[in-house]
Design a protein around this motif. Sequence first.
Motif, PDB file in Angstrom:
ATOM      1  N   TRP A   4       0.827  -1.206   0.000  1.00 42.45           N
ATOM      2  CA  TRP A   4       0.000   0.000   0.000  1.00 42.45           C
ATOM      3  C   TRP A   4       0.865   1.261   0.000  1.00 42.45           C
ATOM      4  O   TRP A   4       0.786   2.057  -0.937  1.00 42.45           O
ATOM      5  CB  TRP A   4      -0.938  -0.027   1.203  1.00 42.45           C
ATOM      6  N   ARG A   5       1.661   1.457   1.016  1.00 43.88           N
ATOM      7  CA  ARG A   5       2.489   2.657   1.140  1.00 43.88           C
ATOM      8  C   ARG A   5       3.913   2.285   1.533  1.00 43.88           C
ATOM      9  O   ARG A   5       4.346   2.525   2.657  1.00 43.88           O
ATOM     10  CB  ARG A   5       1.896   3.621   2.167  1.00 43.88           C
ATOM     11  N   PRO A   6       4.686   1.692   0.598  1.00 46.74           N
ATOM     12  CA  PRO A   6       6.057   1.288   0.937  1.00 46.74           C
ATOM     13  C   PRO A   6       6.977   2.470   1.205  1.00 46.74           C
ATOM     14  O   PRO A   6       8.011   2.305   1.849  1.00 46.74           O
ATOM     15  CB  PRO A   6       6.501   0.514  -0.309  1.00 46.74           C
ATOM     16  N   ASP A   7       6.599   3.665   0.716  1.00 44.38           N
ATOM     17  CA  ASP A   7       7.456   4.828   0.909  1.00 44.38           C
ATOM     18  C   ASP A   7       7.591   5.210   2.377  1.00 44.38           C
ATOM     19  O   ASP A   7       8.591   5.819   2.774  1.00 44.38           O
ATOM     20  CB  ASP A   7       6.932   6.027   0.111  1.00 44.38           C
ATOM     21  N   LEU A   8       6.607   4.848   3.213  1.00 37.90           N
ATOM     22  CA  LEU A   8       6.703   5.179   4.637  1.00 37.90           C
ATOM     23  C   LEU A   8       7.860   4.446   5.303  1.00 37.90           C
ATOM     24  O   LEU A   8       8.498   4.977   6.224  1.00 37.90           O
ATOM     25  CB  LEU A   8       5.399   4.826   5.356  1.00 37.90           C
ATOM     26  N   LEU A   9       8.137   3.238   4.849  1.00 48.02           N
ATOM     27  CA  LEU A   9       9.196   2.437   5.461  1.00 48.02           C
ATOM     28  C   LEU A   9      10.579   2.995   5.184  1.00 48.02           C
ATOM     29  O   LEU A   9      11.544   2.593   5.826  1.00 48.02           O
ATOM     30  CB  LEU A   9       9.107   0.988   4.956  1.00 48.02           C
ATOM     31  N   ALA A  10      10.676   3.924   4.229  1.00 54.99           N
ATOM     32  CA  ALA A  10      11.972   4.537   3.928  1.00 54.99           C
ATOM     33  C   ALA A  10      12.308   5.661   4.900  1.00 54.99           C
ATOM     34  O   ALA A  10      13.454   6.117   4.938  1.00 54.99           O
ATOM     35  CB  ALA A  10      11.978   5.072   2.497  1.00 54.99           C
ATOM     36  N   LEU A  11      11.336   6.097   5.708  1.00 54.78           N
ATOM     37  CA  LEU A  11      11.570   7.173   6.665  1.00 54.78           C
ATOM     38  C   LEU A  11      12.285   6.626   7.895  1.00 54.78           C
ATOM     39  O   LEU A  11      11.971   5.537   8.379  1.00 54.78           O
ATOM     40  CB  LEU A  11      10.245   7.810   7.074  1.00 54.78           C
ATOM     41  N   THR A  12      13.228   7.406   8.400  1.00 54.63           N
ATOM     42  CA  THR A  12      13.995   6.983   9.574  1.00 54.63           C
ATOM     43  C   THR A  12      13.083   6.815  10.785  1.00 54.63           C
ATOM     44  O   THR A  12      12.291   7.692  11.114  1.00 54.63           O
ATOM     45  CB  THR A  12      15.082   8.027   9.904  1.00 54.63           C
ATOM     46  N   GLY A  13      13.186   5.654  11.428  1.00 52.51           N
ATOM     47  CA  GLY A  13      12.407   5.384  12.628  1.00 52.51           C
ATOM     48  C   GLY A  13      11.032   4.816  12.381  1.00 52.51           C
ATOM     49  O   GLY A  13      10.309   4.529  13.341  1.00 52.51           O
ATOM     50  N   VAL A  14      10.644   4.660  11.118  1.00 55.25           N
ATOM     51  CA  VAL A  14       9.304   4.153  10.790  1.00 55.25           C
ATOM     52  C   VAL A  14       9.411   2.704  10.354  1.00 55.25           C
ATOM     53  O   VAL A  14       9.930   2.407   9.277  1.00 55.25           O
ATOM     54  CB  VAL A  14       8.633   4.992   9.690  1.00 55.25           C
ATOM     55  N   GLY A  15       8.934   1.799  11.204  1.00 59.37           N
ATOM     56  CA  GLY A  15       8.888   0.390  10.876  1.00 59.37           C
ATOM     57  C   GLY A  15       7.476  -0.016  10.491  1.00 59.37           C
ATOM     58  O   GLY A  15       6.579   0.833  10.389  1.00 59.37           O
ATOM     59  N   PRO A  16       7.225  -1.294  10.281  1.00 61.88           N
ATOM     60  CA  PRO A  16       5.893  -1.725   9.834  1.00 61.88           C
ATOM     61  C   PRO A  16       4.778  -1.437  10.841  1.00 61.88           C
ATOM     62  O   PRO A  16       3.673  -1.076  10.429  1.00 61.88           O
ATOM     63  CB  PRO A  16       6.073  -3.232   9.616  1.00 61.88           C
ATOM     64  N   ILE A  17       5.049  -1.566  12.137  1.00 63.85           N
ATOM     65  CA  ILE A  17       3.996  -1.329  13.133  1.00 63.85           C
ATOM     66  C   ILE A  17       3.666   0.163  13.204  1.00 63.85           C
ATOM     67  O   ILE A  17       2.490   0.555  13.241  1.00 63.85           O
ATOM     68  CB  ILE A  17       4.424  -1.859  14.512  1.00 63.85           C
ATOM     69  N   VAL A  18       4.689   1.004  13.212  1.00 67.34           N
ATOM     70  CA  VAL A  18       4.458   2.448  13.232  1.00 67.34           C
ATOM     71  C   VAL A  18       3.729   2.882  11.964  1.00 67.34           C
ATOM     72  O   VAL A  18       2.758   3.652  12.013  1.00 67.34           O
ATOM     73  CB  VAL A  18       5.788   3.207  13.376  1.00 67.34           C
TER      74      VAL A  18
END
Length: 353
Positions: A229-243
């Motif tokens: 859905w939104r893989p770009d969020l996982l590229a942000l520092t500190g953002v894992g799958p649960i966050v």
Amino acid sequence: MSMLAELVEVVIGVDTHKHTHTAAVLDARTGAVQDRATVDADPDGYAQLLSLAERRSGLRAWAIEGTGGYGAGLARHLADAGELVVELDRPKRPARRAGAKSDPIDAERAARDALARTRLAQPKTGPERAALQMRLTARRAAVEAAAIAQQQLHAMVITAPETVRARFRGQNTPAMITTATRLRPTTASGDVEVTTALAVLRDLARRIRALQAEATGHETAIRAIVRSWRPDLLALTGVGPIVAATVLTAWSHPGRCRNDAAFAMLAGTAPIPASSGKTVRYRLNRSGDRQLNRALHTVALSRPRYDERTRAYADRRRTQGKTDREIKRCLKRYITRELYRRLETPPQPLDAA
């Protein structure tokens, strides 16, 4: 922003329950109640409510309590029918000095509350969001249950007979779980207390392992949904799958929050003005989605460790006299703005690397 009374001619307030929904149809201009009905909370009941609304001409809106709970089915049905649905998270309820309380009264109150609001909330939508919400809820329950079982394991080891307790002495929690799973209760000793302690500790350890495996399975599924859905969020520092999943379930879809300030209020990261006279100050916002706030707090804790820009920002704010707690609050507001702007733009796939 225009009030709902300026946009529609009819408002249907709905008080939702597990088995029934009660609706009140109000004229948006006069506030007069035109009709009432109580139906079953199933597709046939939803169709009855639509028929009730269609008896009145003009533009209409639905004000529903609990669109993420008891009203989820109705909200989904109305959205599929192209109806305008307004979410009421917490309707204003006046003091009931005369004990006035009933489903029709609550439905009417929901409609009047929606008519008085200038900020109208949209219900959460989308199959990916719903799937993430279910996975997050199930994972959270498994993690909490595993933590409780671990506490019970520690407590029972402490109170167990010395012959049992000696097997666990000096071990940390993972080692204790491993030891407990290998216990073999036997009645050969003739001591019922020892036999019972061995059996209970083994069962507790097996429960912990099963709950941990369940939580891991949910996390794997959550990661897969986020990546699709939104893989770009996982590229942000500190953002894992649960966050990322927590943020996505709160945000839901583009346009639900009108701007980053509204998203910050939803997250509980927007400071609340508490100024008086010449004193300018703000107090901590303790409202909003606390799961979302917790996710942002996790990002704010990891950023200073792994992001050079965040460390430079914190150092600069310290020179300005800010405390670490104040810096963390500022950082959470910045992270909220960054996530909102990322979410409101079309998703960008992760690099193949």
